[in-house]
Design a protein around this motif. Structure first.
Motif, PDB file in Angstrom:
ATOM      1  N   UNK A 240     -19.155 -19.321  36.062  1.00  0.00           N
ATOM      2  CA  UNK A 240     -17.870 -18.630  35.942  1.00  0.00           C
ATOM      3  C   UNK A 240     -16.799 -19.356  36.754  1.00  0.00           C
ATOM      4  N   UNK A 241     -17.162 -19.781  37.960  1.00  0.00           N
ATOM      5  CA  UNK A 241     -16.213 -20.519  38.807  1.00  0.00           C
ATOM      6  C   UNK A 241     -15.796 -21.829  38.156  1.00  0.00           C
ATOM      7  N   UNK A 242     -16.753 -22.531  37.564  1.00  0.00           N
ATOM      8  CA  UNK A 242     -16.436 -23.782  36.877  1.00  0.00           C
ATOM      9  C   UNK A 242     -15.498 -23.535  35.698  1.00  0.00           C
ATOM     10  N   UNK A 243     -15.738 -22.460  34.956  1.00  0.00           N
ATOM     11  CA  UNK A 243     -14.881 -22.131  33.814  1.00  0.00           C
ATOM     12  C   UNK A 243     -13.464 -21.806  34.278  1.00  0.00           C
ATOM     13  N   UNK A 244     -13.360 -20.994  35.311  1.00  0.00           N
ATOM     14  CA  UNK A 244     -12.029 -20.642  35.826  1.00  0.00           C
ATOM     15  C   UNK A 244     -11.291 -21.877  36.329  1.00  0.00           C
ATOM     16  N   UNK A 245     -12.006 -22.752  37.033  1.00  0.00           N
ATOM     17  CA  UNK A 245     -11.391 -23.981  37.554  1.00  0.00           C
ATOM     18  C   UNK A 245     -10.886 -24.866  36.416  1.00  0.00           C
ATOM     19  N   UNK A 246     -11.541 -24.787  35.267  1.00  0.00           N
ATOM     20  CA  UNK A 246     -11.133 -25.566  34.098  1.00  0.00           C
ATOM     21  C   UNK A 246     -10.073 -24.843  33.274  1.00  0.00           C
ATOM     22  N   UNK A 247      -9.689 -23.641  33.703  1.00  0.00           N
ATOM     23  CA  UNK A 247      -8.684 -22.875  32.987  1.00  0.00           C
ATOM     24  C   UNK A 247      -9.197 -22.259  31.695  1.00  0.00           C
ATOM     25  N   UNK A 248     -10.491 -22.020  31.649  1.00  0.00           N
ATOM     26  CA  UNK A 248     -11.123 -21.461  30.451  1.00  0.00           C
ATOM     27  C   UNK A 248     -11.387 -19.981  30.679  1.00  0.00           C
ATOM     28  N   UNK A 249     -11.111 -19.171  29.658  1.00  0.00           N
ATOM     29  CA  UNK A 249     -11.265 -17.731  29.796  1.00  0.00           C
ATOM     30  C   UNK A 249     -12.483 -17.135  29.135  1.00  0.00           C
ATOM     31  N   UNK A 250     -13.391 -17.993  28.647  1.00  0.00           N
ATOM     32  CA  UNK A 250     -14.577 -17.461  27.977  1.00  0.00           C
ATOM     33  C   UNK A 250     -15.800 -18.290  28.359  1.00  0.00           C
ATOM     34  N   UNK A 251     -16.871 -17.569  28.660  1.00  0.00           N
ATOM     35  CA  UNK A 251     -18.170 -18.175  28.940  1.00  0.00           C
ATOM     36  C   UNK A 251     -19.125 -17.663  27.883  1.00  0.00           C
ATOM     37  N   UNK A 252     -19.866 -18.588  27.261  1.00  0.00           N
ATOM     38  CA  UNK A 252     -20.872 -18.174  26.284  1.00  0.00           C
ATOM     39  C   UNK A 252     -22.223 -18.749  26.682  1.00  0.00           C
ATOM     40  N   UNK A 253     -23.280 -18.095  26.179  1.00  0.00           N
ATOM     41  CA  UNK A 253     -24.652 -18.515  26.416  1.00  0.00           C
ATOM     42  C   UNK A 253     -25.462 -18.063  25.210  1.00  0.00           C
ATOM     43  N   UNK A 254     -26.571 -18.746  24.953  1.00  0.00           N
ATOM     44  CA  UNK A 254     -27.489 -18.230  23.950  1.00  0.00           C
ATOM     45  C   UNK A 254     -28.860 -18.108  24.586  1.00  0.00           C
ATOM     46  N   UNK A 255     -29.669 -17.268  23.982  1.00  0.00           N
ATOM     47  CA  UNK A 255     -31.011 -17.061  24.526  1.00  0.00           C
ATOM     48  C   UNK A 255     -31.967 -16.639  23.417  1.00  0.00           C
ATOM     49  N   UNK A 256     -33.227 -16.637  23.773  1.00  0.00           N
ATOM     50  CA  UNK A 256     -34.288 -16.184  22.890  1.00  0.00           C
ATOM     51  C   UNK A 256     -34.098 -14.698  22.608  1.00  0.00           C
ATOM     52  N   UNK A 257     -34.100 -14.349  21.332  1.00  0.00           N
ATOM     53  CA  UNK A 257     -33.865 -12.954  20.940  1.00  0.00           C
ATOM     54  C   UNK A 257     -35.135 -12.246  20.501  1.00  0.00           C
ATOM     55  N   UNK A 258     -36.275 -12.901  20.626  1.00  0.00           N
ATOM     56  CA  UNK A 258     -37.529 -12.299  20.205  1.00  0.00           C
ATOM     57  C   UNK A 258     -38.173 -11.486  21.304  1.00  0.00           C
ATOM     58  N   UNK A 259     -39.447 -11.215  21.092  1.00  0.00           N
ATOM     59  CA  UNK A 259     -40.191 -10.423  22.075  1.00  0.00           C
ATOM     60  C   UNK A 259     -39.594  -9.039  22.212  1.00  0.00           C
ATOM     61  N   UNK A 260     -39.529  -8.584  23.441  1.00  0.00           N
ATOM     62  CA  UNK A 260     -39.007  -7.239  23.697  1.00  0.00           C
ATOM     63  C   UNK A 260     -37.511  -7.226  24.000  1.00  0.00           C
ATOM     64  N   UNK A 261     -36.838  -8.373  23.862  1.00  0.00           N
ATOM     65  CA  UNK A 261     -35.399  -8.441  24.099  1.00  0.00           C
ATOM     66  C   UNK A 261     -35.014  -8.494  25.568  1.00  0.00           C
ATOM     67  N   UNK A 262     -35.972  -8.758  26.442  1.00  0.00           N
ATOM     68  CA  UNK A 262     -35.702  -8.746  27.886  1.00  0.00           C
ATOM     69  C   UNK A 262     -34.647  -9.767  28.292  1.00  0.00           C
ATOM     70  N   UNK A 263     -34.651 -10.921  27.662  1.00  0.00           N
ATOM     71  CA  UNK A 263     -33.687 -11.946  28.043  1.00  0.00           C
ATOM     72  C   UNK A 263     -32.267 -11.538  27.645  1.00  0.00           C
ATOM     73  N   UNK A 264     -32.123 -10.939  26.498  1.00  0.00           N
ATOM     74  CA  UNK A 264     -30.807 -10.427  26.088  1.00  0.00           C
ATOM     75  C   UNK A 264     -30.337  -9.383  27.098  1.00  0.00           C
ATOM     76  N   UNK A 265     -31.218  -8.478  27.459  1.00  0.00           N
ATOM     77  CA  UNK A 265     -30.844  -7.441  28.430  1.00  0.00           C
ATOM     78  C   UNK A 265     -30.454  -8.051  29.778  1.00  0.00           C
ATOM     79  N   UNK A 266     -31.144  -9.120  30.183  1.00  0.00           N
ATOM     80  CA  UNK A 266     -30.784  -9.787  31.441  1.00  0.00           C
ATOM     81  C   UNK A 266     -29.329 -10.253  31.391  1.00  0.00           C
ATOM     82  N   UNK A 267     -28.954 -10.937  30.317  1.00  0.00           N
ATOM     83  CA  UNK A 267     -27.582 -11.426  30.220  1.00  0.00           C
ATOM     84  C   UNK A 267     -26.580 -10.274  30.121  1.00  0.00           C
ATOM     85  N   UNK A 268     -26.956  -9.216  29.456  1.00  0.00           N
ATOM     86  CA  UNK A 268     -26.066  -8.043  29.414  1.00  0.00           C
ATOM     87  C   UNK A 268     -25.878  -7.465  30.819  1.00  0.00           C
TER      88      UNK A 268
END
Length: 170
Positions: A114-142
């Motif tokens: 987030x700090x790197x994005x702000x320093x670059x003047x960017x207002x959006x951070x995106x990520x992708x992750x594994x969506x299978x299994x029980x969805x734990x990784x999605x919940x982590x990012x949420x």
């Protein structure tokens, strides 16, 4: 105390070791559908990818008392996800040492992104992750303040790897 440093080629083995440890941890829990069962350090494609992250200048290490406990790669979006409609910084890799689990290293690395994005003047951070299994990784990012954007699938060895893009406005 966790410290961050930008990493070059010499850090590639450290990042691969983190990935190997995470894969072994997943496999031990019956979750080989995320990254398979083979070590990343023996996969030429993965070695090339991590080396590319270092070449792009977007590879960062988290260290605790000189020991590598996490890695972050940021830059442009991965080729398998839909392009952003506005300037962004993309989290291309986030991995932590499983022996240091529960110490907030992943959250600290995301704060660094987030700090790197702000320093670059960017207002959006995106990520992708594994969506299978029980969805734990999605919940982590949420839990880290991201919201679901678009689901996708990547063809892998005759099947599909389910993924989820998440976004956070800064």
């Amino acid at each position: 105390m966790i410290r961050f440093r930008q990493a070059g080629h010499s850090a590639v083995p450290d990042v691969l070791a983190l990935l190997d440890g995470a894969t072994a941890w997943l496999v031990a829990r019956g979750r080989s559908d995320q990254w398979g069962t083979e070590p990343h350090s023996a996969n030429p494609r993965r070695i090339e990818q991590i080396t590319g992250f270092a070449d792009d200048g977007g590879l960062w290490l988290a260290e605790d008392d000189g020991r590598v406990v996490g890695a972050l790669a940021v830059g442009t979006a991965m080729p398998y996800v839909p392009p952003a409609t506005e300037p962004e910084l993309y989290v291309r890799l986030l991995v932590t040492d499983r022996a240091s689990s529960g110490q907030g290293i992943g959250a600290a690395l995301l704060d660094h992104a987030r700090s790197l994005a702000r320093a670059a003047g960017v207002g959006m951070l995106r990520v992708d992750c594994f969506a299978g299994g029980d969805g734990a990784l999605i919940r982590y990012y949420e839990q880290q303040g991201f919201t679901r954007d678009v689901a996708f699938a990547v063809p892998v060895n005759g099947s599909e790897w389910p993924g989820q893009v998440l976004v956070q406005r800064l």
